[in-house]
Design a protein around this motif. Structure first.
Motif, PDB file in Angstrom:
ATOM      1  N   GLY A 176     115.766 -58.736  40.009  1.00  0.00           N
ATOM      2  CA  GLY A 176     114.742 -58.894  38.991  1.00  0.00           C
ATOM      3  C   GLY A 176     115.103 -58.196  37.696  1.00  0.00           C
ATOM      4  N   TRP A 177     115.711 -57.020  37.798  1.00  0.00           N
ATOM      5  CA  TRP A 177     116.085 -56.283  36.589  1.00  0.00           C
ATOM      6  C   TRP A 177     117.180 -57.023  35.832  1.00  0.00           C
ATOM      7  N   LEU A 178     118.186 -57.511  36.552  1.00  0.00           N
ATOM      8  CA  LEU A 178     119.250 -58.254  35.884  1.00  0.00           C
ATOM      9  C   LEU A 178     118.713 -59.501  35.200  1.00  0.00           C
ATOM     10  N   ALA A 179     117.839 -60.226  35.883  1.00  0.00           N
ATOM     11  CA  ALA A 179     117.273 -61.442  35.284  1.00  0.00           C
ATOM     12  C   ALA A 179     116.573 -61.111  33.970  1.00  0.00           C
ATOM     13  N   GLY A 180     115.815 -60.034  33.948  1.00  0.00           N
ATOM     14  CA  GLY A 180     115.111 -59.645  32.743  1.00  0.00           C
ATOM     15  C   GLY A 180     116.039 -59.159  31.647  1.00  0.00           C
ATOM     16  N   PHE A 181     117.055 -58.405  32.008  1.00  0.00           N
ATOM     17  CA  PHE A 181     117.997 -57.885  31.018  1.00  0.00           C
ATOM     18  C   PHE A 181     118.790 -59.012  30.383  1.00  0.00           C
ATOM     19  N   TYR A 182     119.289 -59.941  31.211  1.00  0.00           N
ATOM     20  CA  TYR A 182     120.010 -61.091  30.674  1.00  0.00           C
ATOM     21  C   TYR A 182     119.105 -61.904  29.742  1.00  0.00           C
ATOM     22  N   ALA A 183     117.857 -62.107  30.150  1.00  0.00           N
ATOM     23  CA  ALA A 183     116.939 -62.895  29.334  1.00  0.00           C
ATOM     24  C   ALA A 183     116.624 -62.198  28.013  1.00  0.00           C
ATOM     25  N   ALA A 184     116.497 -60.873  28.045  1.00  0.00           N
ATOM     26  CA  ALA A 184     116.109 -60.122  26.855  1.00  0.00           C
ATOM     27  C   ALA A 184     117.129 -60.247  25.731  1.00  0.00           C
ATOM     28  N   LEU A 185     118.396 -60.500  26.077  1.00  0.00           N
ATOM     29  CA  LEU A 185     119.461 -60.559  25.082  1.00  0.00           C
ATOM     30  C   LEU A 185     120.022 -61.968  24.924  1.00  0.00           C
ATOM     31  N   SER A 186     119.333 -62.979  25.458  1.00  0.00           N
ATOM     32  CA  SER A 186     119.749 -64.371  25.348  1.00  0.00           C
ATOM     33  C   SER A 186     118.929 -65.067  24.267  1.00  0.00           C
ATOM     34  N   ALA A 187     119.578 -65.918  23.485  1.00  0.00           N
ATOM     35  CA  ALA A 187     118.906 -66.531  22.338  1.00  0.00           C
ATOM     36  C   ALA A 187     117.675 -67.333  22.747  1.00  0.00           C
ATOM     37  N   ASP A 188     117.755 -68.042  23.871  1.00  0.00           N
ATOM     38  CA  ASP A 188     116.656 -68.953  24.206  1.00  0.00           C
ATOM     39  C   ASP A 188     115.496 -68.278  24.913  1.00  0.00           C
ATOM     40  N   THR A 189     115.607 -66.989  25.258  1.00  0.00           N
ATOM     41  CA  THR A 189     114.505 -66.312  25.954  1.00  0.00           C
ATOM     42  C   THR A 189     114.120 -64.984  25.312  1.00  0.00           C
TER      43      THR A 189
END
Length: 329
Positions: A176-189
């Motif tokens: 869950g933490w990785l999913a959120g971290f990746y999303a936080a720094l991705s342009a589309d999310t």
């Protein structure tokens, strides 16, 4: 299983870390690919077959502390000269005398310093997302301690530097933490509904996760991809990866002889226009004529966030191949 997947060769080779795990595809001039935080060799899954098809021996490593590579217990085993020694050891263990090195995020910093400290081994350097910033100025921990928002929130690097603190946040729910971290720094999310304030800061008494978007994965990250990353970090924990942040002051001391040094080898820079690493470090990019006098190609990709070789996989592969084709052999 795809033909591309079956063409991958996994190896464990000796290095100053103990062992380095790498994944190899193709034959030809060696191109060493170095990932960042919190990733593994898998972040280069799209570029390995592209580089191999273009006539290169593409090799993506697990940096020490990650994946199947060794995880030394001592914090100071993750200082920059040790990581540079691993890079050179991989080249020589593969029977080569020189290589092009390409890195993303922390891997870009490792790649830059590998080129700086071992120019006889690394004949060209590609930097993704994090521009080269020569050693200099005050001690890094002092700089990061002053980086606070208007609400006196703590900068994420300072948060990561304290042993055990970030691990306590991450390891109860790695996936869950990785999913959120990746999303936080991705342009589309990064600006999706449910996204919190700037994810580079931590509220007093809070966690970094408080600022992550809630909901869909970024477009570049499938459930399978997330399973691959989470499976590795659930097995290894995060301490080896986080220890890179805990050596910034040691790096500053170790690299004193290279204060302000330029990297003269042919170089490439690719960044995302929406990535804080490029917006905050715009002055470093502007200084490339001085700090990277061998710069051949530089691109800021519109609408792209931090995870550039995964967000813009095909374009990154094409730009890498074009740059490599123009390098002297």
């Amino acid at each position: 299983m795809s033909q591309q997947a079956t063409d991958l060769t996994h190896r464990l080779i000796p290095s100053p870390a103990g062992r380095i795990h790498l994944v190899e595809q193709g034959t030809g001039p060696l191109v060493l690919l170095v990932h960042g935080f919190p990733e593994t060799w898998y972040s280069w899954r799209h570029q390995l077959p592209v580089l191999a098809a273009a006539g290169y021996r593409a090799v993506a490593i697990d940096v020490r502390g990650y994946g199947r590579s060794s995880r030394p217990a001592e914090v100071d085993a993750y200082r920059m000269p040790e990581l540079v020694a691993d890079s050179a050891a991989v080249v020589h263990a593969l029977g080569e005398q020189s290589a092009v090195i390409v890195g993303h995020d922390w891997g870009a910093t490792i790649a830059a310093n590998s080129a700086l400290l071992r120019p006889e081994v690394f004949r060209a350097v590609g930097l993704l997302s994090v521009p080269y910033t020569p050693r200099g100025g005050p001690r890094p921990s002092e700089v990061f301690a002053r980086l606070r928002s208007a609400a006196d929130e703590e900068f994420y690097v300072s948060y990561f530097q304290q042993p055990g603190r970030a691990e306590g946040e991450i390891e109860p729910d790695v996936r869950g933490w990785l999913a959120g971290f990746y999303a936080a720094l991705s342009a589309d999310t990064m600006s999706a509904p449910g996204a919190g304030p700037d994810p580079h800061f931590v509220s007093r008494g809070g966690t970094l996760r408080d600022r992550f978007p809630v909901g869909a994965l970024p477009g570049w990250l499938s459930e399978h991809d997330l399973d691959v990353y989470a499976g590795e970090f659930e097995r290894t924990g995060l301490t080896g990866a986080l220890n890179r942040y805990r050596n910034l002051d040691r790096d500053w001391a170790d690299l004193a002889d290279f204060d302000g040094a330029a990297i003269s080898q042919p170089s490439l820079f690719l960044g995302g226009a929406l990535d804080a690493s490029t917006t905050w470090l715009a002055d470093a990019i502007a200084a490339f004529p001085v700090t990277l006098p061998g710069l051949v190609s530089s691109h800021l990709l519109e609408g792209c966030g931090h995870w550039i070789q995964q967000e813009r996989a095909a374009l990154t592969g094409r730009l890498l191949v074009e740059w490599l084709a123009g390098l002297p052999v």
